[in-house]
Design an enzyme around this catalytic site. Structure first.
Site, PDB file in Angstrom:
ATOM      1  N   CYS A 157       0.817  -1.223   0.000  1.00  0.00           N
ATOM      2  CA  CYS A 157       0.000   0.000   0.000  1.00  0.00           C
ATOM      3  C   CYS A 157       0.849   1.271   0.000  1.00  0.00           C
ATOM      4  CB  CYS A 157      -0.931   0.010   1.201  1.00  0.00           C
ATOM      5  SG  CYS A 157      -2.158  -1.294   1.120  1.00  0.00           S
ATOM      6  N   HIS A 192      -2.732   6.943   4.236  1.00  0.00           N
ATOM      7  CA  HIS A 192      -3.230   5.781   3.496  1.00  0.00           C
ATOM      8  C   HIS A 192      -4.562   5.361   4.115  1.00  0.00           C
ATOM      9  CE1 HIS A 192      -3.726   1.981   1.650  1.00  0.00           C
ATOM     10  NE2 HIS A 192      -3.412   1.291   2.735  1.00  0.00           N
ATOM     11  N   ASN A 199     -10.110   0.578   0.669  1.00  0.00           N
ATOM     12  CA  ASN A 199      -8.648   0.601   0.542  1.00  0.00           C
ATOM     13  C   ASN A 199      -8.286   0.248  -0.907  1.00  0.00           C
ATOM     14  OD1 ASN A 199      -5.906   0.134   0.580  1.00  0.00           O
ATOM     15  ND2 ASN A 199      -5.922  -1.130   2.435  1.00  0.00           N
TER      16      ASN A 199
END
Ligand code: UT7
Length: 335
Positions: A116, A256, A286
């Site tokens: 990520c 994030h 996400n």
């Protein structure tokens, strides 16, 4: 001539049309809107539908829009880096496919996989090419089709992920605007908690790997959660302290978007208000490499030249990091 910094001179994003709601997910696995909202903070996520459509198809939309917004001809781009964990294919790099689809013919580029954290890693890597003076128009993409590796029979992972793409233009700046500082770190021992078992050289695809569902995301939620909170918060606080950033002179935190509780814990450790945090997890989930550019894209009209922005990230690897960016333009002029 003064020191060159790498400034973000434009931002664009793209999400596919199909909206997968918590209610629809509740018909696929044993879950509920209430559980997902309480534990993760996601209401819906976007899914890229269509045979043969990959990450590059979403990235292409974002990059084309970025070129339009920054008045850049595709031939002027001299580098394109794509942060991605779901490349179109094992090879060639998705960066090459995006460049081809967007008519970017005078550039070199490659993919970066830092889980990520891929977008931030790609941004910082790209900034070094700009700072050195060797490259003048660098496109940094963060894009993922997470639905391609999500197991929609696994309630512990399928509510979390969504599909999307974002892209930023990096150009030289002589007024100290752009990427000011960054801290980045990996700890490969964390890989046991978050990975995709098969499809690489260790366990190539076979009937057995497919039968064992080893081509999907494997995640042990709690250890990942703990590492994400402590590492994201620690690096965000460190980057604040060593650059004299306080809650008062920080314009935005761009975290994030993995879990609302991780975002809130990071903001709390930094001593900042929720209004200073870009949060769109409830609408997109996400999207891995795309979360940060999608936030910047959505908030662009609110951003002002000189704004102090901290980007903070955590991902599979483990990878994590934080960067201080001084925004380079009044967003309302371009958004
Ligand atoms: O972006 C990359 C980095 N990834 C992350 O940052 C993810 C970090 N981890 C997390 O965000 C959280 O750990 C999760 C959202 C993945 C899980 O939340 P949790 O609060 O850690 O839940 P848990 O795994 O401890 O599970 C608690 C309970 C379990 O039931 P029992 O054993 O207590 O009876 C699970 O089976 O919740 C159950 N559960 C669910 N229940 C309803 C797990 N998933 C679901 C679900 N719906 N979707």
């Amino acid at each position: 001539m003064g020191k060159i910094t790498a400034a973000i001179t434009g931002i664009a994003g793209y999400v596919p049309d199909y909206i997968l709601t918590n209610d629809e997910l509740s018909q696929m696995v044993d879950t509920s809107d209430e559980w997902i909202m309480t534990r993760i903070g996601i209401k819906e996520r976007r899914i890229l539908k269509g045979q043969g459509k990959g990450t590059s198809d979403m990235a292409m939309h974002a990059v084309n829009d970025l070129l339009r917004k920054t008045n850049t001809r595709p031939e002027e781009v001299d580098m394109l880096i794509c942060g991605v964990v779901t490349p179109d294919m094992q090879f060639p790099a998705t960066a090459n496919i995006i460049s081809d689809k967007c008519g970017i013919t005078n550039a070199f580029g490659y993919d970066m996989n830092a889980g990520c954290s891929s977008f931030l890693y790609a941004l910082i890597t790209a900034s070094k090419f700009v700072e050195s003076g060797s490259h003048k128009k660098v496109v940094v993409v963060g894009a993922d089709k997470m639905s391609s590796i999500t197991d929609y029979t696994d309630r512990a992972t399928c509510p979390i992920f969504g599909d999307g793409a974002g892209a930023a233009m990096l150009e030289p700046n002589f007024d100290g605007l752009g990427v000011v500082d960054a801290i980045m770190q990996v700890d490969g021992s964390g890989r046991k908690h978050l990975h995709q078992v098969a499809g690489g050289s260790m366990y190539p695809a076979s009937y057995e790997t497919v039968a064992k569902r080893q081509h999907f995301i494997y995640q042990e939620g709690q250890p990942v959660f703990k590492a994400a909170v402590s590492n994201m918060a620690d690096t965000a606080v460190e980057i604040m302290q060593r650059n004299g950033i306080t809650p008062e002179n920080l314009a935005w935190l761009v975290p994030h978007q993995a879990n609302m509780r991780i975002i809130e814990a990071t903001a709390k450790r930094m001593g900042i208000k929720k209004e200073q945090v870009m949060i769109n997890i409830e609408r997109y989930g996400n999207t891995t490499s795309a979360t940060i550019p999608l936030c910047l894209w959505e908030w662009e009209s609110k951003l002002r030249k000189g704004d102090n922005i901290i980007i903070a990230t955590f991902g599979a690897g483990f990878t994590w990091g934080a960067s201080l960016v001084k925004w380079a333009y009044d967003g309302s002029e371009k958004a």
